[in-house]
Design an enzyme around this catalytic site. Structure first.
Site, PDB file in Angstrom:
ATOM      1  N   GLY A   8      22.621  -1.194  16.854  1.00 16.93           N
ATOM      2  CA  GLY A   8      23.716  -0.700  17.676  1.00 16.93           C
ATOM      3  C   GLY A   8      24.916  -1.633  17.673  1.00 16.93           C
ATOM      4  N   ASN A  76      19.528  -3.663  20.583  1.00 15.88           N
ATOM      5  CA  ASN A  76      20.673  -3.319  21.424  1.00 15.88           C
ATOM      6  C   ASN A  76      21.043  -1.840  21.381  1.00 15.88           C
ATOM      7  OD1 ASN A  76      23.351  -3.963  22.873  1.00 15.88           O
ATOM      8  ND2 ASN A  76      24.038  -3.048  20.935  1.00 15.88           N
ATOM      9  N   SER A 137      18.817  -3.265  30.968  1.00 16.30           N
ATOM     10  CA  SER A 137      19.835  -2.898  31.955  1.00 16.30           C
ATOM     11  C   SER A 137      19.305  -3.206  33.346  1.00 16.30           C
ATOM     12  CB  SER A 137      20.156  -1.404  31.855  1.00 16.30           C
ATOM     13  OG  SER A 137      20.927  -0.964  32.957  1.00 16.30           O
ATOM     14  N   TYR A 151      17.522   7.265  31.329  1.00 17.67           N
ATOM     15  CA  TYR A 151      18.058   5.957  30.954  1.00 17.67           C
ATOM     16  C   TYR A 151      17.343   4.841  31.713  1.00 17.67           C
ATOM     17  CZ  TYR A 151      21.466   2.256  30.097  1.00 17.67           C
ATOM     18  OH  TYR A 151      22.067   1.084  29.728  1.00 17.67           O
ATOM     19  N   LYS A 155      14.922   1.852  30.032  1.00 17.85           N
ATOM     20  CA  LYS A 155      15.202   0.430  30.180  1.00 17.85           C
ATOM     21  C   LYS A 155      14.077  -0.286  30.925  1.00 17.85           C
ATOM     22  CE  LYS A 155      19.048   0.383  27.921  1.00 17.85           C
ATOM     23  NZ  LYS A 155      19.124  -0.288  26.598  1.00 17.85           N
TER      24      LYS A 155
END
Length: 245
Positions: A8, A76, A137, A151, A155
């Site tokens: 990424g 990433n 995150s 999400y 994470k």
């Protein structure tokens, strides 16, 4: 020569990390989901992580380019998109699975390939065989918005995976670190800020501003190149004190 794979790396934190590591003298192999021939150099590899085979193909190509000598991996790559509860059942499930595959499953695949590779190679003069750096995150700990179950779950899974790897392979000189940024000044975070009320969200950050990609990149470079072995298993918060543990 130190070869580091950064997934990424087309923008935001990944691009900043690639530049920071290159400034430190590392040979960085970047990854984009799709390459633009006019802007992406030969140091980047295209791999769309929605394809279950993409992570393996990326690893094999990176190994070929490095001569089989990758010393660190920065996981990433990420997808951040809304997945409202009132979507159709199939749309919600597709959104969940795409996010989990890109944010967690691909990182797990690449981490597995890396660990298996390092297990077969002798350690360096410091007893280290390889380093994994996972960009997670703060959502892993405090959750996220009602549209971002997927999400936060991805994470949180990344942090749990990181801790498991660190505990399992420290004795073999394979180190693992995780970084948990809050809002960072990238296009992805910008979309989120706008969707959640814009700059009023800054009131939740005691520092008074979001992080800059270069700040997170500095932490990535430290973990990939300098962090002492005793730090393996650490989770490093970088969220302006918006969430403290």
């Amino acid at each position: 020569m130190t070869y580091i794979l950064v997934t990424g790396s087309s923008r935001g934190i990944g691009a900043a990390a690639k530049a920071k590591l290159a400034d430190r003298g590392a040979q960085v192999i970047g990854h984009h989901s799709r390459l633009n021939p006019q802007t992406d150099g030969s140091s980047n590899i295209a791999a769309d992580f929605t394809d279950p085979l993409a992570a393996q193909l990326l690893w094999e190509e990176a190994m070929d380019r490095s001569g089989g000598d990758i010393s660190a991996v920065v996981n990433n790559a990420g997808l951040f998109s809304r997945n409202p509860l009132d979507s159709s059942d199939i749309e919600w499930l597709d959104g969940w699975e795409d996010t989990l595959r890109i944010n967690l499953t691909a990182a797990a695949q690449i981490s597995r390939f890396a660990v298996r590779h390092w297990e077969k190679h002798g350690p360096d003069t410091n007893g280290i065989r390889g380093r994994l750096v996972h960009v997670a995150s703060r959502a892993a700990y405090r959750g996220d918005s009602p549209d971002h179950w997927h999400y936060a779950a991805a994470k949180a899974g990344m942090v749990a995976m990181h801790k498991t790897i660190a505990r399992a392979y420290a004795s073999k000189g394979i180190l693992s670190f995780a970084i948990t940024p809050g809002f960072t000044d990238t296009a992805m975070a910008g979309d989120y800020l706008e969707s959640r009320g814009g700059t009023s969200l800054l009131a939740d950050i005691p520092l008074g501003r979001v992080a800059q990609p270069d700040e997170i990149a500095s932490i990535i470079a430290f973990c990939a190149l300098d962090a002492p072995a005793s730090m393996t298993g650490a989770v490093i918060d970088a969220n302006g004190a918006s969430y403290v543990r």
